[in-house]
Motif scaffolding. Structure first.
Motif, PDB file in Angstrom:
ATOM      1  N   VAL A  18      71.214 112.482  56.854  1.00  0.00           N
ATOM      2  CA  VAL A  18      69.991 112.859  55.897  1.00  0.00           C
ATOM      3  C   VAL A  18      70.554 113.524  54.783  1.00  0.00           C
ATOM      4  N   LEU A  19      71.577 114.639  55.099  1.00  0.00           N
ATOM      5  CA  LEU A  19      72.357 115.167  54.195  1.00  0.00           C
ATOM      6  C   LEU A  19      73.826 114.908  54.274  1.00  0.00           C
ATOM      7  N   GLU A  20      74.422 114.927  53.325  1.00  0.00           N
ATOM      8  CA  GLU A  20      76.117 114.662  53.322  1.00  0.00           C
ATOM      9  C   GLU A  20      76.448 115.251  51.946  1.00  0.00           C
ATOM     10  N   GLY A  21      77.643 115.984  52.252  1.00  0.00           N
ATOM     11  CA  GLY A  21      78.625 116.436  51.168  1.00  0.00           C
ATOM     12  C   GLY A  21      77.737 117.472  50.410  1.00  0.00           C
ATOM     13  N   ILE A  22      76.940 118.383  50.910  1.00  0.00           N
ATOM     14  CA  ILE A  22      76.422 119.082  50.296  1.00  0.00           C
ATOM     15  C   ILE A  22      77.363 120.392  49.891  1.00  0.00           C
ATOM     16  N   SER A  38      60.631 112.341  47.271  1.00  0.00           N
ATOM     17  CA  SER A  38      60.272 112.337  48.750  1.00  0.00           C
ATOM     18  C   SER A  38      61.434 111.880  49.572  1.00  0.00           C
ATOM     19  N   GLY A  39      61.815 112.316  50.642  1.00  0.00           N
ATOM     20  CA  GLY A  39      62.921 111.812  51.370  1.00  0.00           C
ATOM     21  C   GLY A  39      64.211 112.010  50.673  1.00  0.00           C
ATOM     22  N   ALA A  40      64.212 112.772  49.678  1.00  0.00           N
ATOM     23  CA  ALA A  40      65.703 113.076  49.245  1.00  0.00           C
ATOM     24  C   ALA A  40      66.600 113.845  50.026  1.00  0.00           C
ATOM     25  N   GLY A  41      65.909 114.746  50.963  1.00  0.00           N
ATOM     26  CA  GLY A  41      66.569 115.627  51.958  1.00  0.00           C
ATOM     27  C   GLY A  41      66.260 117.185  51.352  1.00  0.00           C
ATOM     28  N   LYS A  42      65.405 117.272  50.267  1.00  0.00           N
ATOM     29  CA  LYS A  42      65.458 118.858  49.901  1.00  0.00           C
ATOM     30  C   LYS A  42      64.802 119.701  50.739  1.00  0.00           C
ATOM     31  N   ILE A 194      62.992 127.524  45.440  1.00  0.00           N
ATOM     32  CA  ILE A 194      61.755 126.357  45.270  1.00  0.00           C
ATOM     33  C   ILE A 194      62.321 124.768  45.626  1.00  0.00           C
ATOM     34  N   VAL A 195      61.528 124.448  46.443  1.00  0.00           N
ATOM     35  CA  VAL A 195      61.594 122.847  46.792  1.00  0.00           C
ATOM     36  C   VAL A 195      60.706 122.262  45.879  1.00  0.00           C
ATOM     37  N   THR A 196      60.944 121.385  45.219  1.00  0.00           N
ATOM     38  CA  THR A 196      59.832 120.659  44.469  1.00  0.00           C
ATOM     39  C   THR A 196      60.370 119.319  43.904  1.00  0.00           C
ATOM     40  N   HIS A 197      59.171 118.477  43.401  1.00  0.00           N
ATOM     41  CA  HIS A 197      59.543 117.235  42.951  1.00  0.00           C
ATOM     42  C   HIS A 197      59.113 117.490  41.469  1.00  0.00           C
ATOM     43  N   GLN A 198      58.432 118.383  40.908  1.00  0.00           N
ATOM     44  CA  GLN A 198      57.767 118.716  39.866  1.00  0.00           C
ATOM     45  C   GLN A 198      58.705 119.448  38.769  1.00  0.00           C
ATOM     46  N   MET A 199      59.170 118.654  37.708  1.00  0.00           N
ATOM     47  CA  MET A 199      60.094 119.318  36.633  1.00  0.00           C
ATOM     48  C   MET A 199      59.514 120.260  35.943  1.00  0.00           C
ATOM     49  N   GLU A 200      58.333 120.073  35.752  1.00  0.00           N
ATOM     50  CA  GLU A 200      57.539 121.239  34.838  1.00  0.00           C
ATOM     51  C   GLU A 200      57.681 122.879  35.553  1.00  0.00           C
ATOM     52  N   VAL A 201      57.638 122.530  36.904  1.00  0.00           N
ATOM     53  CA  VAL A 201      57.855 123.966  37.758  1.00  0.00           C
ATOM     54  C   VAL A 201      59.314 124.378  37.635  1.00  0.00           C
ATOM     55  N   VAL A 202      60.224 123.538  37.422  1.00  0.00           N
ATOM     56  CA  VAL A 202      61.834 123.780  37.331  1.00  0.00           C
ATOM     57  C   VAL A 202      61.885 124.426  35.958  1.00  0.00           C
ATOM     58  N   CYS A 210      69.442 121.903  41.546  1.00  0.00           N
ATOM     59  CA  CYS A 210      70.130 120.734  41.774  1.00  0.00           C
ATOM     60  C   CYS A 210      69.137 119.750  42.009  1.00  0.00           C
ATOM     61  N   ILE A 211      69.732 118.256  41.659  1.00  0.00           N
ATOM     62  CA  ILE A 211      68.655 117.129  42.018  1.00  0.00           C
ATOM     63  C   ILE A 211      69.578 116.590  43.120  1.00  0.00           C
ATOM     64  N   LEU A 212      68.572 116.076  44.241  1.00  0.00           N
ATOM     65  CA  LEU A 212      69.101 115.501  45.334  1.00  0.00           C
ATOM     66  C   LEU A 212      68.660 113.954  45.276  1.00  0.00           C
ATOM     67  N   GLU A 213      69.393 113.100  45.517  1.00  0.00           N
ATOM     68  CA  GLU A 213      69.182 111.970  45.910  1.00  0.00           C
ATOM     69  C   GLU A 213      69.867 111.055  47.042  1.00  0.00           C
ATOM     70  N   ASN A 214      69.074 110.699  48.098  1.00  0.00           N
ATOM     71  CA  ASN A 214      69.543 110.006  49.432  1.00  0.00           C
ATOM     72  C   ASN A 214      70.380 110.940  49.936  1.00  0.00           C
ATOM     73  N   GLY A 215      69.845 112.155  49.986  1.00  0.00           N
ATOM     74  CA  GLY A 215      70.748 113.257  50.844  1.00  0.00           C
ATOM     75  C   GLY A 215      72.065 113.844  50.097  1.00  0.00           C
ATOM     76  N   LYS A 216      72.393 113.479  48.772  1.00  0.00           N
ATOM     77  CA  LYS A 216      73.605 113.896  48.110  1.00  0.00           C
ATOM     78  C   LYS A 216      72.995 114.669  46.842  1.00  0.00           C
ATOM     79  N   ILE A 217      73.871 115.555  46.437  1.00  0.00           N
ATOM     80  CA  ILE A 217      73.578 116.076  45.207  1.00  0.00           C
ATOM     81  C   ILE A 217      74.143 115.359  43.964  1.00  0.00           C
ATOM     82  N   ALA A 218      72.967 114.753  43.084  1.00  0.00           N
ATOM     83  CA  ALA A 218      73.367 113.903  42.222  1.00  0.00           C
ATOM     84  C   ALA A 218      73.794 114.587  40.859  1.00  0.00           C
ATOM     85  N   ASP A 219      73.206 115.821  40.761  1.00  0.00           N
ATOM     86  CA  ASP A 219      73.491 116.694  39.572  1.00  0.00           C
ATOM     87  C   ASP A 219      73.209 118.355  40.024  1.00  0.00           C
TER      88      ASP A 219
END
Length: 334
Positions: A18-22, A38-42, A194-202, A210-219
């Motif tokens: 669920v999380l890898e190489g963080i 949702s499901g990215a692992g955040k 803050i865990v969120t999917h709302q970029m306006e919050v960020v 950091c942006i998580l995708e499929n349990g990994k840090i994308a950026d």
């Protein structure tokens, strides 16, 4: 400071990852966003930070303390200094606002006079000094979340974890809660995650993300860096279509502040001074904390590339050349 190195978390039922190489560092005083669909692992990563879930590989240290090495009593003491607020408020509906905020201190058997002093101070801080005898059912969603924030601060936490804390709120209420979190961060020096999917919050509240995708840090990086770079992971998160860019010439992405009408004259001014007309392929303006920032993409031919990039650099503008994206997009789809 929170230091995470090569962290890996597996699901217990099937052993899948669920999380890898963080790998990331959260400095004291940061307002740090863990962003993803949702499901990215955040949320799982958030629970690893406060010791609510275990991890199988790697290291996660808070102030030099490895979380997975803590014994039960040590872990309980550690969590005492980590505040947590959730999307659904998790208030005791039959108790007053005062008793909801007092609950953690009562569980730790603090003296009554100390509890009373702390609760009153915190309710004033979150703007609910006149609501201490109210029941949650008589409060708005924003007021309920303010109660939850006050409760999370009773034990003088060093870290405040927010798991989709604004997702159930309307935009105006969300802004008020974010203003409160920023005030708490500045006044009390508390690190906020803050865990969120709302970029306006960020964009409004956070200094790093950091942006998580499929349990990994994308950026990952500062919010400003991510905002300027506009990585593909951000576009996928926002559901934006990738602009078809020309194969010929050089596609240059430029970011600059747009605070008044004269800031919008950049390209007309640039074209006139360089005596060169270039196509604008894409452009948008988004709020970034107290500013508005324009993100534009232009196409420049080989002959004028150095002329244009030298001009952008001289003007102090953030720019970079966009690499070809066909293969990357194809790989992401696969």
């Amino acid at each position: 400071m929170i230091e995470i190195k090569n962290l890996k978390k597996l699901w217990e039922d099937d052993g899948s990852s669920v999380l890898e190489g963080i790998n990331l560092t959260i400095e004291d005083g940061d307002i740090y966003a863990l962003v993803g669909r949702s499901g990215a692992g955040k949320s799982t990563l958030l629970r690893c930070i406060n010791g609510l879930t275990s991890y199988q590989e790697g290291s996660l240290k808070v102030d030099g303390c490895e979380i997975k090495d803590l014994k039960d009593k040590e872990l309980r003491e550690f969590r005492r200094h980590v505040g947590m607020i959730f999307q659904q408020f998790s208030l005791l509906e039959r108790e007053t606002v005062y008793k909801n905020v007092a609950l953690p201190m009562q569980c730790w058997k603090y003296p009554k006079d100390q509890i009373d002093k702390k609760v009153r101070e915190l309710l004033e801080l979150v703007g609910l000094g006149d609501k201490m005898n109210a029941k949650p059912r008589n409060l708005s969603g924003g007021q309920k979340q303010r109660v939850a924030v006050a409760r999370a601060l009773t034990m003088d936490p060093k870290i405040l974890l927010c798991d989709e804390a604004t997702s159930a709120l309307d935009p105006k209420t969300t802004n008020s809660i974010l203003d409160l979190l920023m005030e708490i961060n500045q006044k009390l020096g508390i690190t906020v995650i803050i865990v969120t999917h709302q970029m306006e919050v960020v964009r409004k509240a956070c200094n790093k993300a950091c942006i998580l995708e499929n349990g990994k840090i994308a950026d990952e990086g500062t919010v400003k860096e991510i905002f300027i770079k506009q990585p593909q992971s951000l576009k996928r998160l926002l559901g934006e279509e990738t602009v078809k860019l020309p194969d010929e010439g050089h596609n240059i992405q430029i970011a600059h502040l747009v605070n008044n009408i004269h800031d919008g004259e950049l390209f007309a001014k640039m074209s006139k001074e360089l005596n060169y007309v270039f196509p604008i392929l894409d452009g948008k303006i988004q709020d970034y904390q107290n500013d508005s920032m324009g993100i534009f993409t232009i196409n420049v031919d080989d002959e004028h590339l150095k002329l244009v990039t030298d001009y952008l650099t001289k003007e102090g503008l953030n720019w970079h050349e966009i690499e070809e994206q066909h293969d990357e997009t194809k790989e992401d789809e696969e």
